[in-house]
Design a protein around this motif. Structure first.
Motif, PDB file in Angstrom:
ATOM      1  N   ASP A 102       0.630  -1.615  -0.247  1.00  6.34           N
ATOM      2  CA  ASP A 102       0.243   0.191   0.463  1.00  6.34           C
ATOM      3  C   ASP A 102       0.815   1.378  -0.052  1.00  6.34           C
ATOM      4  O   ASP A 102       1.327   1.677   0.935  1.00  6.34           O
ATOM      5  CB  ASP A 102      -1.180   0.073   1.252  1.00  6.34           C
ATOM      6  CG  ASP A 102      -1.910  -1.388   1.200  1.00  6.34           C
ATOM      7  OD1 ASP A 102      -2.244  -1.718   0.264  1.00  6.34           O
ATOM      8  OD2 ASP A 102      -2.397  -1.710   2.160  1.00  6.34           O
ATOM      9  N   ALA A 103       0.136   2.115  -0.891  1.00  2.47           N
ATOM     10  CA  ALA A 103       0.804   3.479  -1.419  1.00  2.47           C
ATOM     11  C   ALA A 103       0.052   4.666  -0.660  1.00  2.47           C
ATOM     12  O   ALA A 103      -0.835   4.935  -0.731  1.00  2.47           O
ATOM     13  CB  ALA A 103       2.163   3.491  -2.508  1.00  2.47           C
ATOM     14  N   GLU A 104       0.886   5.892  -0.119  1.00  7.21           N
ATOM     15  CA  GLU A 104       0.001   7.488  -0.614  1.00  7.21           C
ATOM     16  C   GLU A 104       0.604   8.029  -1.057  1.00  7.21           C
ATOM     17  O   GLU A 104       1.754   7.952  -2.072  1.00  7.21           O
ATOM     18  CB  GLU A 104      -0.041   7.900   1.244  1.00  7.21           C
ATOM     19  CG  GLU A 104       1.958   7.837   1.382  1.00  7.21           C
ATOM     20  CD  GLU A 104       2.011   8.273   2.470  1.00  7.21           C
ATOM     21  OE1 GLU A 104       0.877   9.112   3.286  1.00  7.21           O
ATOM     22  OE2 GLU A 104       2.986   8.346   3.160  1.00  7.21           O
ATOM     23  N   ARG A 154       2.350  21.060  -8.174  1.00  8.26           N
ATOM     24  CA  ARG A 154       1.769  21.132  -9.229  1.00  8.26           C
ATOM     25  C   ARG A 154       1.879  18.558  -9.373  1.00  8.26           C
ATOM     26  O   ARG A 154       0.936  18.615 -10.806  1.00  8.26           O
ATOM     27  CB  ARG A 154       2.794  21.282  -9.606  1.00  8.26           C
ATOM     28  CG  ARG A 154       2.346  23.121  -9.088  1.00  8.26           C
ATOM     29  CD  ARG A 154       2.972  23.681 -10.369  1.00  8.26           C
ATOM     30  NE  ARG A 154       4.027  23.913 -10.431  1.00  8.26           N
ATOM     31  CZ  ARG A 154       5.030  24.898  -9.270  1.00  8.26           C
ATOM     32  NH1 ARG A 154       4.415  25.956  -9.281  1.00  8.26           N
ATOM     33  NH2 ARG A 154       5.976  24.642 -10.024  1.00  8.26           N
ATOM     34  N   ASP A 155       2.206  18.527  -8.956  1.00  5.52           N
ATOM     35  CA  ASP A 155       2.737  16.113  -9.668  1.00  5.52           C
ATOM     36  C   ASP A 155       2.511  15.890  -7.798  1.00  5.52           C
ATOM     37  O   ASP A 155       2.597  16.048  -6.784  1.00  5.52           O
ATOM     38  CB  ASP A 155       3.764  16.284  -9.988  1.00  5.52           C
ATOM     39  CG  ASP A 155       3.708  15.100 -10.461  1.00  5.52           C
ATOM     40  OD1 ASP A 155       3.116  14.776 -10.579  1.00  5.52           O
ATOM     41  OD2 ASP A 155       4.957  15.019 -11.454  1.00  5.52           O
ATOM     42  N   VAL A 156       2.748  14.595  -7.817  1.00  3.83           N
ATOM     43  CA  VAL A 156       2.430  13.336  -6.350  1.00  3.83           C
ATOM     44  C   VAL A 156       3.255  12.473  -7.749  1.00  3.83           C
ATOM     45  O   VAL A 156       3.389  12.407  -8.136  1.00  3.83           O
ATOM     46  CB  VAL A 156       1.488  12.701  -5.968  1.00  3.83           C
ATOM     47  CG1 VAL A 156       0.560  13.579  -6.056  1.00  3.83           C
ATOM     48  CG2 VAL A 156       0.621  12.652  -7.639  1.00  3.83           C
ATOM     49  N   ARG A 157       3.775  12.424  -5.924  1.00  3.75           N
ATOM     50  CA  ARG A 157       4.774  11.011  -6.091  1.00  3.75           C
ATOM     51  C   ARG A 157       4.352   9.823  -5.168  1.00  3.75           C
ATOM     52  O   ARG A 157       3.389  10.438  -4.253  1.00  3.75           O
ATOM     53  CB  ARG A 157       6.257  11.189  -6.505  1.00  3.75           C
ATOM     54  CG  ARG A 157       6.142  11.560  -4.198  1.00  3.75           C
ATOM     55  CD  ARG A 157       7.842  11.711  -4.901  1.00  3.75           C
ATOM     56  NE  ARG A 157       8.375  12.811  -3.329  1.00  3.75           N
ATOM     57  CZ  ARG A 157       8.449  12.178  -1.739  1.00  3.75           C
ATOM     58  NH1 ARG A 157       7.916  10.922  -1.623  1.00  3.75           N
ATOM     59  NH2 ARG A 157       8.806  12.644  -0.502  1.00  3.75           N
ATOM     60  N   GLN A 158       4.702   8.531  -5.181  1.00  5.96           N
ATOM     61  CA  GLN A 158       4.063   7.932  -4.449  1.00  5.96           C
ATOM     62  C   GLN A 158       5.052   7.144  -3.706  1.00  5.96           C
ATOM     63  O   GLN A 158       6.220   7.268  -3.915  1.00  5.96           O
ATOM     64  CB  GLN A 158       3.948   6.198  -5.169  1.00  5.96           C
ATOM     65  CG  GLN A 158       3.141   6.400  -5.970  1.00  5.96           C
ATOM     66  CD  GLN A 158       1.526   5.978  -5.629  1.00  5.96           C
ATOM     67  OE1 GLN A 158       1.181   4.941  -4.999  1.00  5.96           O
ATOM     68  NE2 GLN A 158       0.719   7.204  -5.584  1.00  5.96           N
ATOM     69  N   ARG A 159       4.501   6.572  -2.033  1.00  9.86           N
ATOM     70  CA  ARG A 159       5.501   6.370  -1.109  1.00  9.86           C
ATOM     71  C   ARG A 159       4.962   4.783  -0.236  1.00  9.86           C
ATOM     72  O   ARG A 159       3.711   5.565  -0.323  1.00  9.86           O
ATOM     73  CB  ARG A 159       5.818   7.686  -0.010  1.00  9.86           C
ATOM     74  CG  ARG A 159       6.717   7.060   0.954  1.00  9.86           C
ATOM     75  CD  ARG A 159       7.380   8.563   1.865  1.00  9.86           C
ATOM     76  NE  ARG A 159       5.882   8.861   2.402  1.00  9.86           N
ATOM     77  CZ  ARG A 159       6.467  10.040   2.674  1.00  9.86           C
ATOM     78  NH1 ARG A 159       7.420  11.060   2.695  1.00  9.86           N
ATOM     79  NH2 ARG A 159       4.931  10.964   3.542  1.00  9.86           N
ATOM     80  N   TYR A 160       5.605   4.228  -0.072  1.00  6.55           N
ATOM     81  CA  TYR A 160       5.177   3.176   0.477  1.00  6.55           C
ATOM     82  C   TYR A 160       4.437   3.281   1.928  1.00  6.55           C
ATOM     83  O   TYR A 160       4.806   4.586   2.521  1.00  6.55           O
ATOM     84  CB  TYR A 160       6.079   1.880   1.238  1.00  6.55           C
ATOM     85  CG  TYR A 160       5.856   1.303  -0.422  1.00  6.55           C
ATOM     86  CD1 TYR A 160       4.918   0.639  -1.477  1.00  6.55           C
ATOM     87  CD2 TYR A 160       7.067   1.360  -1.217  1.00  6.55           C
ATOM     88  CE1 TYR A 160       4.872   0.356  -2.451  1.00  6.55           C
ATOM     89  CE2 TYR A 160       7.000   0.697  -2.207  1.00  6.55           C
ATOM     90  CZ  TYR A 160       5.965  -0.038  -2.748  1.00  6.55           C
ATOM     91  OH  TYR A 160       6.266  -0.376  -4.175  1.00  6.55           O
TER      92      TYR A 160
END
Length: 469
Positions: free
Chosen positions: A95-97, A105-111
């Motif tokens: 699962d990530a957030e 302006r952008d997003v990235r994934q992090r567990y």
């Protein structure tokens, strides 16, 4: 050793009890950590003898190499170890957030979480580093194949060992340093390296520590007398009693490891520990995704540019960690007050609505007067920060004697909103007790490094061509 730590050690000698040198916990303690106690055969370079691993105090799992000099036995041990720990690492890569980047302006994934590994002492970290280096380049086919999990285990151990070098990281921790970060004993630093004695000082005092000094070792090295008297005959005879003997040797350390975790959990957590754990989750996410995409094993050694960049990251992390500990913990900040890098005082005057209109446009620049009886070793023009308002800068305007102390006039900027009227509570009020320091959590930009191909051949770049000779 700092002045206050030296004082705490002296008090520990006088009282016979370890003294606290922190008011909060400066590291993350996972709810479900992996505890790993490695044991190596003396006289053999990185020859594992056993390991006790597990995820609960009630369930220690012992892995044994019956013949440490036998390659097949060693790699069977590595395969068994990988089957125990790799599922734990991989269980967090689910699962990530979404994390906003580039100002939203952008997003990235992090567990959502990351694994945490505990070993008894710094030597355990070094052992895992060597274990990773000896296994991550192995192949699963060819002349000397190894089980599939072995090279993957090596890459993960290398990742955790590298993370242990980052100040403030909590991915791989050792019990000795974790306890020493929060308590001072009345024994030497070398004696503190013995987990049993260190823990006894903290829990029960000097008398208990003396009794614990002769207890079982915490690994990875074994006691020479034990090697000669007990271990060598069992290995030579391939005795079936070897696992039982090693279990008895390691169980006291296993029990102390879990007591250490329980002891650390009793401390309130520092405010900035969570942000450092977020950085650990970022590092775990990046490496887990790199492995999943088929990335190559970590190189045996960094190139010149990569080494310089890593050194700068570690230096920045060390500086940031020192500031965060001081801002979280009055006992740590007190050391900076003794050195003149911080002082405390009471706000005696405040002009929260002052506007500076000498520039192209008016800006909010409140001023406050702080009276202090402490030594002030900063000059006018110095930029200071208060741990209670880390986003706000306080420039020293003047310093003047006042009775038995000094009055310091400060001009504030930042952290008060975007209007020409300060947000409520953003400007220290008269009567407030304030600490200001030269320490700052301000962002430290990275250096500009050349591309490896643009470095000279002495630093890994291309060799000189005939026209350059």
């Amino acid at each position: 050793m700092s002045t206050l730590t030296a004082l705490a050690r002296a008090q520990a000698v006088a009282s016979g009890r370890a003294q606290p040198i922190a008011t909060v916990r400066h590291l993350h303690v996972h709810d479900h950590p992996l505890v790993l106690i490695p044991l190596a055969m003396a006289g053999e370079a990185n020859a594992p003898l056993a390991a006790m691993v597990g995820f609960a105090a009630s369930d220690p799992q012992l892995l044994v190499v019956t013949q440490p000099r036998n390659r097949d036995d060693r790699f069977a041990f590595f395969a068994d170890l990988s089957s125990r720990v790799l599922p734990y690492f991989e269980s967090f890569a689910t699962d990530a957030e979404d994390v906003p980047v580039d100002r939203g302006r952008d997003v990235r994934q992090r567990y959502l979480d990351a694994p945490q590994v505990w070993v008894p002492n710094p030597a355990g970290v070094d052992f895992l580093r060597l274990l990773g280096r000896s296994t991550r380049f192995r192949t699963t086919d060819g002349e000397y194949p190894v089980p599939a999990g072995v090279p993957l285990l090596g890459r993960w151990l290398t990742f955790f060992a590298n993370s242990a070098e980052v100040p403030g990281s909590s991915l791989l921790l050792n019990a000795v340093q974790a306890l020493g970060l929060h308590w001072a004993t009345g024994q030497s630093g070398a004696e503190d390296a013995q987990l049993g004695a260190l823990l006894a000082w903290i829990e029960s005092g000097a008398d208990a520590a003396r009794e614990a000094e002769n207890g079982p070792v915490a690994g990875p090295a074994t006691d020479p007398d034990f090697d000669n008297r007990v271990l060598a005959p069992l290995i030579e005879q391939a005795s079936p009693e070897l696992p039982a003997v090693l279990r008895e040797l390691l169980l006291p350390t296993w029990e102390r490891m879990w007591r250490t975790l329980g002891l650390l959990r009793t401390l309130p957590i520092g405010e900035r520990v969570r942000s450092r754990w977020d950085a650990d989750r970022d590092a775990f996410t990046a490496f887990a995704q790199y492995v999943a995409e088929g990335g190559a094993p970590q190189p045996r050694r960094d190139g010149a540019v990569a080494a310089a960049a890593r050194l700068q990251r570690l230096e920045n992390a060390a500086a940031r960690y020192a500031v965060q500990r001081a801002f979280d913990d009055p006992l740590v900040l007190a050391e900076y007050r003794l050195a003149g890098a911080a002082f405390a005082g009471e706000v005696t005057l405040a002009n929260p609505d002052r506007v500076d209109d000498s520039g192209k446009r008016p800006v909010l620049r409140p001023r406050i007067m702080v009276h202090t009886t402490e030594e002030v070793r900063v000059e006018p023009g110095t930029s200071l920060t208060s741990p209670s308002r880390p986003a706000q800068k306080a420039k020293v305007v003047s310093i003047s004697p006042a009775g038995a102390g000094r009055d310091v006039l400060l001009e504030l900027s930042g952290g008060m909103g975007r209007k020409l009227v300060a947000e409520p509570g953003s400007v220290p009020a008269v009567g407030e007790r304030l600490i200001v320091t030269t320490l700052s959590e301000a962002y430290r930009p990275g250096g500009a490094f050349p591309d490896p191909t643009e470095t000279p051949w002495t630093h890994g770049g291309p060799p000189a061509g005939p026209e350059q000779e």
